[in-house]
Design a protein around this motif. Structure first.
Motif, PDB file in Angstrom:
ATOM      1  N   ASN A 257       0.561  -1.324  -0.255  1.00 51.68           N
ATOM      2  CA  ASN A 257      -0.390   0.068  -0.364  1.00 51.68           C
ATOM      3  C   ASN A 257       0.720   1.293  -0.174  1.00 51.68           C
ATOM      4  O   ASN A 257       0.830   2.696   0.257  1.00 51.68           O
ATOM      5  N   SER A 258       1.847   1.466  -0.741  1.00 49.97           N
ATOM      6  CA  SER A 258       2.735   2.497  -0.682  1.00 49.97           C
ATOM      7  C   SER A 258       2.659   3.284  -2.095  1.00 49.97           C
ATOM      8  O   SER A 258       2.057   2.677  -3.333  1.00 49.97           O
ATOM      9  N   VAL A 259       2.589   4.570  -1.984  1.00 46.49           N
ATOM     10  CA  VAL A 259       3.097   5.493  -2.845  1.00 46.49           C
ATOM     11  C   VAL A 259       4.700   6.228  -3.059  1.00 46.49           C
ATOM     12  O   VAL A 259       4.943   6.552  -2.367  1.00 46.49           O
ATOM     13  N   LEU A 260       4.311   5.970  -4.448  1.00 42.48           N
ATOM     14  CA  LEU A 260       6.077   6.832  -5.009  1.00 42.48           C
ATOM     15  C   LEU A 260       5.654   7.936  -5.168  1.00 42.48           C
ATOM     16  O   LEU A 260       5.285   8.364  -5.639  1.00 42.48           O
TER      17      LEU A 260
ATOM     18  N   ARG B  86       8.522   3.482 -14.358  1.00 42.89           N
ATOM     19  CA  ARG B  86       8.516   2.243 -15.354  1.00 42.89           C
ATOM     20  C   ARG B  86       8.445   0.422 -14.462  1.00 42.89           C
ATOM     21  O   ARG B  86       7.493   0.116 -14.527  1.00 42.89           O
ATOM     22  N   ASN B  87       9.292   0.691 -13.324  1.00 43.43           N
ATOM     23  CA  ASN B  87       9.504  -0.349 -12.636  1.00 43.43           C
ATOM     24  C   ASN B  87       8.123  -0.536 -11.679  1.00 43.43           C
ATOM     25  O   ASN B  87       7.138  -1.561 -11.417  1.00 43.43           O
ATOM     26  N   ALA B  88       7.016   1.051 -11.163  1.00 41.52           N
ATOM     27  CA  ALA B  88       6.170   1.071 -10.260  1.00 41.52           C
ATOM     28  C   ALA B  88       5.092   0.703 -10.908  1.00 41.52           C
ATOM     29  O   ALA B  88       4.297   0.276 -10.313  1.00 41.52           O
ATOM     30  N   LYS B  89       5.456   0.468 -12.084  1.00 39.39           N
ATOM     31  CA  LYS B  89       4.292   0.361 -13.164  1.00 39.39           C
ATOM     32  C   LYS B  89       3.042  -0.948 -12.404  1.00 39.39           C
ATOM     33  O   LYS B  89       1.611  -1.366 -12.549  1.00 39.39           O
TER      34      LYS B  89
ATOM     35  N   ILE C  92       3.063  -0.727  -4.818  1.00 37.34           N
ATOM     36  CA  ILE C  92       2.536   0.840  -5.181  1.00 37.34           C
ATOM     37  C   ILE C  92       1.968   1.055  -5.250  1.00 37.34           C
ATOM     38  O   ILE C  92       1.232   0.567  -6.369  1.00 37.34           O
ATOM     39  N   LYS C  93       0.730   1.654  -5.778  1.00 41.80           N
ATOM     40  CA  LYS C  93      -0.560   2.211  -5.696  1.00 41.80           C
ATOM     41  C   LYS C  93      -0.875   3.206  -6.495  1.00 41.80           C
ATOM     42  O   LYS C  93      -1.810   3.389  -7.250  1.00 41.80           O
TER      43      LYS C  93
ATOM     44  N   ILE D 296       0.263   7.634   5.603  1.00 43.97           N
ATOM     45  CA  ILE D 296       0.448   7.411   4.557  1.00 43.97           C
ATOM     46  C   ILE D 296       1.891   6.669   3.901  1.00 43.97           C
ATOM     47  O   ILE D 296       3.267   7.322   4.230  1.00 43.97           O
ATOM     48  N   LYS D 297       2.522   5.570   3.242  1.00 45.95           N
ATOM     49  CA  LYS D 297       3.346   5.338   3.663  1.00 45.95           C
ATOM     50  C   LYS D 297       3.801   5.621   1.767  1.00 45.95           C
ATOM     51  O   LYS D 297       3.890   5.525   1.015  1.00 45.95           O
ATOM     52  N   PHE D 298       4.572   6.810   1.872  1.00 46.70           N
ATOM     53  CA  PHE D 298       5.127   7.193   1.417  1.00 46.70           C
ATOM     54  C   PHE D 298       6.818   6.726   0.839  1.00 46.70           C
ATOM     55  O   PHE D 298       7.710   6.666   1.974  1.00 46.70           O
ATOM     56  N   ILE D 299       7.279   6.565  -0.486  1.00 47.91           N
ATOM     57  CA  ILE D 299       8.375   6.291  -0.256  1.00 47.91           C
ATOM     58  C   ILE D 299       8.374   7.330  -1.856  1.00 47.91           C
ATOM     59  O   ILE D 299       8.676   7.265  -2.961  1.00 47.91           O
ATOM     60  N   THR D 300      10.106   7.877  -1.274  1.00 46.26           N
ATOM     61  CA  THR D 300      11.543   7.929  -2.576  1.00 46.26           C
ATOM     62  C   THR D 300      11.675   7.712  -3.130  1.00 46.26           C
ATOM     63  O   THR D 300      12.178   6.098  -3.424  1.00 46.26           O
ATOM     64  N   VAL D 301      11.844   8.288  -4.470  1.00 44.30           N
ATOM     65  CA  VAL D 301      12.451   7.803  -5.600  1.00 44.30           C
ATOM     66  C   VAL D 301      13.630   6.577  -5.742  1.00 44.30           C
ATOM     67  O   VAL D 301      14.164   5.724  -6.223  1.00 44.30           O
ATOM     68  N   ASN D 302      14.920   7.699  -4.950  1.00 49.40           N
ATOM     69  CA  ASN D 302      16.360   7.427  -4.712  1.00 49.40           C
ATOM     70  C   ASN D 302      15.700   6.249  -3.881  1.00 49.40           C
ATOM     71  O   ASN D 302      17.029   4.690  -3.739  1.00 49.40           O
TER      72      ASN D 302
END
Length: 581
Positions: free
Chosen positions: A44-47, A88-91, A96-97, A282-288
């Motif tokens: 349930n993470s958000v990029l 592209r990977n998160a797709k 990743i929601k 909210i489970k945000f995850i950064t790009v890096n």
């Protein structure tokens, strides 16, 4: 006794500071080791796509980031590579929601933004959400955010939607006040890099080319937004030309955004979509962080991606410059590596030294005899940057890449009057021959000396155009019709035969693999990046401090003056700082 106590006190203070710095470094080392561990991505993470940091081709690591230490004066750069690959990977990542875009401080060339935007458009095919929030949308920020399902604007914020402009600083007046005379040599009506030294405004030829490619870039901008927002290009152009969006409500009226609201309001909607309780984060995850979690499949066959970013010089590369020595050495190693089946040369450069450009051209030509070499152009690959690309088998560019500028120039400076009239220094000399001190910066040049250097510049232009014609498989006569130093957008360059394929880095890698006749392969990135300890006392820290003190706008003028020092000799480069806003 007092003196002794002073020495003891100073020693204790020194030891304390030494220990304190040592602790900071150990914290950095610890952070470095922990950051190298593969992070877990929670369900349930958000990029989180935050482009407030400087955008480069590849990210730079800083273990001290976030520790608020006195050592940490340089913001780590966000890498275009990492951003695009993460999207592209998160797709297809079930954990990743969706993606949340924070648009604060977006600053990048439009070709790089298009590469990110194209990845976001592809991401939407997964039926996952993309939300965007901004207090102020610049043209670039809105270009990215226009992809989003929900676009929130702060109630007292603004959407900048009034067209692009390009501004060039002219320093002729500065040189006149300093009594420094530039000796200028050039070939090509459109070779405008030296205009800031000799004019106080654009020449008609330069105005013509800037108008042409700026409008071509804006056409791409409007076309892409039209497709996402489902608004006719003609309507968007009318909104822009008349600046019809002057307050948040106007952006709603003209359907550029979906909502006016504060960030907590869009985050509340995000909570409901994710079914997250108000007490939970909210489970945000950064790009890096997310990029480090991506598992890459191992394949024996490699497609090497060699990054070349910055001004071109002889010697070794840095984070902000291309050194011919570094690129040549990397190409030789990759050429001999049997696992590397093809090479993609990723270029983001306005050019620089004509000599260094030619040295790299030669090595690329030698390399392509043994394996395919594909050029991938980023924001800009012009003049010396194009010199590198034209040696490749295939050239790939975005529609809004800035390229071309096939031409060269030379600049020498006469500071005789500066020394004599400003600080009272005069010089005299003895020579063994008529031209022993040709190019001496403390005397005027003779007509014969000017002719010698001009002939050298013209020979360089003939070499450039001949090799470009060879690489593009056209006659020198036809090549020269689109040369003369003229700058083109990627789409214009494609029409003129200077570019083969429109697309980003992924397209270039696919072409390289196809040329190498491999279906299973692994991209590998070069040069291997330096660790942060190697850079800790480097120039980038100093530059960051200067930029912080001067501010973004003034820093551009500072960089312009700094670049004058590197203009000695024959150059193949764009104008000082070609910035599109």
């Amino acid at each position: 006794m007092v003196q002794f106590l002073k020495f003891v006190g100073a020693t204790l203070v020194g030891l304390f500071l030494f220990c304190l710095i040592g602790i900071f470094i150990l914290m950095g080392i610890s952070s470095s080791f922990s950051s190298s561990e593969k992070p877990d991505v929670e369900e349930n993470s958000v990029l989180m796509l935050n482009l407030s940091r400087p955008l480069a081709e590849r990210s730079t690591e800083d273990p001290f980031e976030g520790l608020n230490l006195p050592l940490n004066n340089t913001p780590a750069k966000l890498g275009l590579l990492e951003v695009v690959q993460s999207i592209r990977n998160a797709k297809n990542d079930k954990k990743i929601k969706g993606i949340y875009i924070n648009t604060e401080g977006v600053s990048s060339g439009y070709a790089a933004l298009k590469e990110i935007r194209d990845a976001l458009v592809d991401f939407k095919k997964s039926n996952k959400f993309i939300y965007a929030y901004g207090e102020y949308y610049t043209e670039g920020a809105y270009y990215l955010s226009s992809v989003a399902d929900k676009i929130y604007l702060n109630p007292i914020g603004l959407v900048e939607f009034n067209g692009l402009y390009s501004e060039v600083p002219f320093i002729k007046g500065v040189l006149e006040k300093l009594e420094v005379k530039p000796e200028i040599f050039r070939v090509g009506e459109f070779k405008s890099a030296i205009e800031p030294l000799m004019l106080d405004k654009m020449s008609e030829a330069n105005r013509l080319q800037v108008t042409s490619y700026l409008n071509a870039i804006y056409d791409v901008y409007l076309k892409d937004i039209s497709a996402s927002r489902k608004i006719d290009v003609a309507k968007l152009r009318q909104i822009s030309d008349s600046m019809l969006v002057r307050k948040p409500e106007d952006a709603i009226t003209h359907q550029l955004i979906t909502n006016i609201g504060y960030e907590d309001e869009i985050l509340e909607i995000l909570r409901k979509d994710l079914k997250v309780d108000k007490k939970e984060k909210i489970k945000f995850i950064t790009v890096n962080t997310y990029y480090k979690s991506i598992e890459s499949k191992y394949y024996k066959n490699k497609i090497a991606v060699l990054f070349a970013e910055g001004d071109i010089n002889s010697g070794k590369s840095t984070d902000e410059s291309i050194g011919s020595e570094t690129i040549v050495n990397e190409l030789r190693k990759l050429r001999k590596d049997d696992k590397v089946k093809a090479i993609v040369l990723r270029i983001n450069s306005p050019g620089g030294s004509a000599l260094a450009s030619d040295v790299m051209w030669r090595e690329i030509m030698l390399t392509r005899k043994e394996k395919p070499v594909i050029a991938s152009m980023s924001n800009v690959a012009a003049s010396g940057g194009y010199y590198m690309a034209m040696a490749c088998d295939t050239i790939v560019a975005q529609e809004n890449t800035i390229t071309g500028s096939i031409g060269i120039f030379g600049v020498l400076f006469n500071a005789e009057n500066l020394l004599k009239n400003k600080i009272g220094v005069t010089t005299d000399r003895v020579t063994t021959g008529k031209y022993s001190d040709i190019g001496n910066p403390v005397r005027s040049m003779t007509p014969q000396e000017r002719q010698i250097i001009q002939e050298n510049v013209e020979r360089g232009y003939e070499t450039f155009t001949t090799k470009a014609a060879q690489g593009r498989k056209m006659s020198v006569e036809n090549l020269k019709k689109i040369a003369s130093g003229r700058v083109w957008s990627g789409s214009q360059a494609k029409e003129n035969g200077l570019v083969d394929v429109i697309g980003g880095l992924d397209v270039a890698i696919e072409i390289a693999a196809k040329r190498a006749k491999v279906t299973e392969y692994q991209p590998k990135y070069y040069p291997v990046q330096q660790d942060f300890f190697s850079k800790l006392s480097g120039k980038s820290k100093e530059e960051a401090l200067i930029k912080e003190q001067l501010g973004e706008e003034t820093y551009l003028y500072y960089k312009t003056l700094q670049k004058i020092k590197n203009l000695q000799g024959v150059q193949a480069r764009l104008p000082f700082d070609l910035v599109i806003r």
